[in-house]
Motif scaffolding. Structure first.
Motif, PDB file in Angstrom:
ATOM      1  N   UNK A  53      46.599 -57.206  37.183  1.00  0.00           N
ATOM      2  CA  UNK A  53      46.582 -55.955  36.426  1.00  0.00           C
ATOM      3  C   UNK A  53      45.162 -55.394  36.383  1.00  0.00           C
ATOM      4  N   UNK A  54      45.057 -54.062  36.442  1.00  0.00           N
ATOM      5  CA  UNK A  54      43.774 -53.412  36.228  1.00  0.00           C
ATOM      6  C   UNK A  54      43.700 -52.972  34.768  1.00  0.00           C
ATOM      7  N   UNK A  55      42.716 -53.508  34.055  1.00  0.00           N
ATOM      8  CA  UNK A  55      42.558 -53.296  32.623  1.00  0.00           C
ATOM      9  C   UNK A  55      41.466 -52.252  32.364  1.00  0.00           C
ATOM     10  N   UNK A  56      41.740 -51.319  31.445  1.00  0.00           N
ATOM     11  CA  UNK A  56      40.713 -50.362  31.024  1.00  0.00           C
ATOM     12  C   UNK A  56      39.705 -51.087  30.139  1.00  0.00           C
ATOM     13  N   UNK A  57      38.489 -51.278  30.669  1.00  0.00           N
ATOM     14  CA  UNK A  57      37.472 -52.090  29.991  1.00  0.00           C
ATOM     15  C   UNK A  57      36.465 -51.238  29.232  1.00  0.00           C
ATOM     16  N   UNK A  58      35.998 -50.158  29.853  1.00  0.00           N
ATOM     17  CA  UNK A  58      35.003 -49.274  29.241  1.00  0.00           C
ATOM     18  C   UNK A  58      35.423 -47.819  29.462  1.00  0.00           C
ATOM     19  N   UNK A  59      35.686 -47.110  28.383  1.00  0.00           N
ATOM     20  CA  UNK A  59      36.112 -45.714  28.507  1.00  0.00           C
ATOM     21  C   UNK A  59      34.925 -44.849  28.933  1.00  0.00           C
ATOM     22  N   UNK A  60      35.086 -44.034  29.970  1.00  0.00           N
ATOM     23  CA  UNK A  60      33.967 -43.237  30.486  1.00  0.00           C
ATOM     24  C   UNK A  60      33.804 -41.902  29.776  1.00  0.00           C
ATOM     25  N   UNK A  61      32.595 -41.372  29.807  1.00  0.00           N
ATOM     26  CA  UNK A  61      32.328 -40.007  29.378  1.00  0.00           C
ATOM     27  C   UNK A  61      32.091 -39.105  30.580  1.00  0.00           C
ATOM     28  N   UNK A  62      31.612 -39.688  31.680  1.00  0.00           N
ATOM     29  CA  UNK A  62      31.400 -38.948  32.917  1.00  0.00           C
ATOM     30  C   UNK A  62      32.264 -39.605  33.999  1.00  0.00           C
ATOM     31  N   UNK A  63      31.760 -39.707  35.219  1.00  0.00           N
ATOM     32  CA  UNK A  63      32.549 -40.312  36.288  1.00  0.00           C
ATOM     33  C   UNK A  63      32.850 -41.778  35.971  1.00  0.00           C
ATOM     34  N   UNK A  64      34.085 -42.220  36.172  1.00  0.00           N
ATOM     35  CA  UNK A  64      34.406 -43.636  36.011  1.00  0.00           C
ATOM     36  C   UNK A  64      33.532 -44.486  36.930  1.00  0.00           C
ATOM     37  N   UNK A  65      33.137 -45.645  36.447  1.00  0.00           N
ATOM     38  CA  UNK A  65      32.291 -46.559  37.207  1.00  0.00           C
ATOM     39  C   UNK A  65      33.138 -47.721  37.705  1.00  0.00           C
ATOM     40  N   UNK A  66      33.149 -47.910  39.029  1.00  0.00           N
ATOM     41  CA  UNK A  66      33.957 -48.979  39.616  1.00  0.00           C
ATOM     42  C   UNK A  66      33.164 -50.262  39.819  1.00  0.00           C
ATOM     43  N   UNK A  67      31.879 -50.240  39.500  1.00  0.00           N
ATOM     44  CA  UNK A  67      31.045 -51.440  39.605  1.00  0.00           C
ATOM     45  C   UNK A  67      29.923 -51.320  38.584  1.00  0.00           C
ATOM     46  N   UNK A  68      29.022 -52.314  38.585  1.00  0.00           N
ATOM     47  CA  UNK A  68      27.896 -52.273  37.673  1.00  0.00           C
ATOM     48  C   UNK A  68      28.171 -53.034  36.391  1.00  0.00           C
ATOM     49  N   UNK A  69      27.242 -52.938  35.435  1.00  0.00           N
ATOM     50  CA  UNK A  69      27.347 -53.751  34.215  1.00  0.00           C
ATOM     51  C   UNK A  69      28.466 -53.303  33.269  1.00  0.00           C
ATOM     52  N   UNK A  70      28.886 -52.046  33.350  1.00  0.00           N
ATOM     53  CA  UNK A  70      29.933 -51.545  32.457  1.00  0.00           C
ATOM     54  C   UNK A  70      31.022 -50.839  33.268  1.00  0.00           C
ATOM     55  N   UNK A  71      31.777 -51.594  34.061  1.00  0.00           N
ATOM     56  CA  UNK A  71      32.812 -50.968  34.883  1.00  0.00           C
ATOM     57  C   UNK A  71      33.934 -50.393  34.013  1.00  0.00           C
ATOM     58  N   UNK A  72      34.511 -49.308  34.474  1.00  0.00           N
ATOM     59  CA  UNK A  72      35.609 -48.692  33.735  1.00  0.00           C
ATOM     60  C   UNK A  72      36.834 -49.594  33.720  1.00  0.00           C
ATOM     61  N   UNK A  73      37.099 -50.258  34.847  1.00  0.00           N
ATOM     62  CA  UNK A  73      38.288 -51.106  34.967  1.00  0.00           C
ATOM     63  C   UNK A  73      37.881 -52.521  35.370  1.00  0.00           C
ATOM     64  N   UNK A  74      38.696 -53.488  34.945  1.00  0.00           N
ATOM     65  CA  UNK A  74      38.485 -54.887  35.320  1.00  0.00           C
ATOM     66  C   UNK A  74      39.804 -55.467  35.818  1.00  0.00           C
TER      67      UNK A  74
END
Length: 353
Positions: A9-30
């Motif tokens: 499952x892809x889990x919503x981990x960090x809600x974005x304010x701008x473009x969703x981030x697919x990598x990095x320290x605060x990815x949008x999904x995990x």
């Protein structure tokens, strides 16, 4: 196959304010693997085959949005990303569904999902020989119904009208072009798209002309194409193009406000400078949500009209109307992001492989 006990499952981990981030320290999904609970009486276990990708999904995950201002509950942080899917019944404890059935399901970004029967819909594929099941996520799904509802009922487009459509090469816009020109007999249809190639495709669907909004002389071309002004604007993008179109409407013109994709991935959305045009020209701007049409009980009638138009060759529903991307489950978010990169023509569908 044996009944699965776990699902990716892809889990919503960090809600974005701008473009969703697919990598990095605060990815949008995990990506996570979680156990599946036992199948209870009345429920159905499905395997996801195809995922619908829709710009509206971006609004469901925005950080800081008041849930009371959304038309559906937002995806909760820590929850599975929401999406409509074509799925196959793997196991059923409900007499309405049998193993092997193809269904529309609220599966989300999950390999396997348990569904209540009210969230499943058997596909009437036999009604349209040769039409791919994926079109029930697009032209003959919520996308096509959105185009029908917005064009015919919200904007009240008819034979004497000129209709302008932004995002005309997208899933909804491409259906608006066809419905306006070929079903409602509108006098003139003007599309907007992001490349010359897409514009030629939009014209092949029935638009009298399609303008590339990325060209430096786009504004000049639009003014020329809308000489005499227009009665109807179907807006999928909001922002600067909506602002420009407010100055190209006839008195008492109608704007069907469907989407605002130009502002979905920014914390500083573009405002409107031509709002006085709404007042001086008595413009009607109406936002709409397809769920209101579903609740009206008139969806069956609308679908019958579109199916009839398809059978009669008035509208095109074929492989050109969708971009189907074969995708490993690990890459589901990457395919979804194509929506915001201009990477699709027609409906963007994820095919899990």
């Amino acid at each position: 196959m044996s009944t699965p006990t776990h699902t990716k499952e892809w889990i919503l981990t960090n809600k974005p304010t701008d473009f969703p981030q697919l990598s990095g320290p605060e990815p949008t999904f995990t990506l996570k693997t979680n156990p599946l609970p036992p199948l209870e009486d009345g429920k159905v276990l499905v395997k996801t085959l195809y995922l619908s990708n829709d710009p509206a999904q971006r609004g469901w995950i925005t950080k800081g949005v008041d849930p009371a201002r959304l038309y559906v509950p937002p995806v909760p942080q820590g929850g599975v990303m929401r999406a409509r899917a074509v799925a196959e019944v793997i196991e059923s404890k409900n007499p309405k569904f049998k193993k092997g059935d193809k269904v529309l399901a609220n599966a989300g970004w999950a390999e396997y999902a348990l569904n209540d029967p009210q969230n499943l819909q058997l596909q009437p594929v036999q009604q349209l020989e040769g039409v791919s099941v994926t079109h029930f996520l697009g032209a003959f799904g919520m996308t096509g119904l959105t185009a029908y509802y917005g064009t015919k009922i919200i904007a009240r487009a008819g034979p004497g009208d000129t209709v302008v459509v932004s995002g005309a090469a997208g899933a909804t816009g491409s259906m608006v072009v066809q419905i306006a020109k070929k079903m409602l007999g509108c006098k003139r249809v003007i599309g907007m798209a992001g490349s010359d190639e897409k514009c030629r495709w939009v014209e092949s669907l029935g638009a009298d002309v399609c303008l590339n909004y990325k060209k430096p002389d786009f504004k000049k071309q639009l003014v020329e194409a809308t000489e005499g002004y227009v009665e109807v604007y179907f807006d999928n993008v909001g922002g600067e193009i909506l602002d420009l179109m407010l100055s190209r409407m006839k008195k008492e013109g109608r704007v069907a406000a469907c989407g605002a994709v130009s502002n979905y991935n920014t914390s500083q959305p573009t405002g409107l400078r031509n709002w006085f045009e709404v007042i001086t020209n008595r413009l009607e701007i109406k936002g709409f949500i397809i769920l209101d049409f579903v609740a009206s009980g008139k969806v069956g009638e609308a679908m019958a009209e579109m199916v009839k138009a398809c059978k009669e060759g008035k509208i095109t529903v074929d492989e050109s109307m969708e971009t189907v991307v074969e995708t490993k489950f690990e890459d589901v978010p990457k395919t979804w992001m194509m929506l915001f990169e201009g990477g699709n023509t027609g409906k963007l569908v994820t095919k899990l492989v």
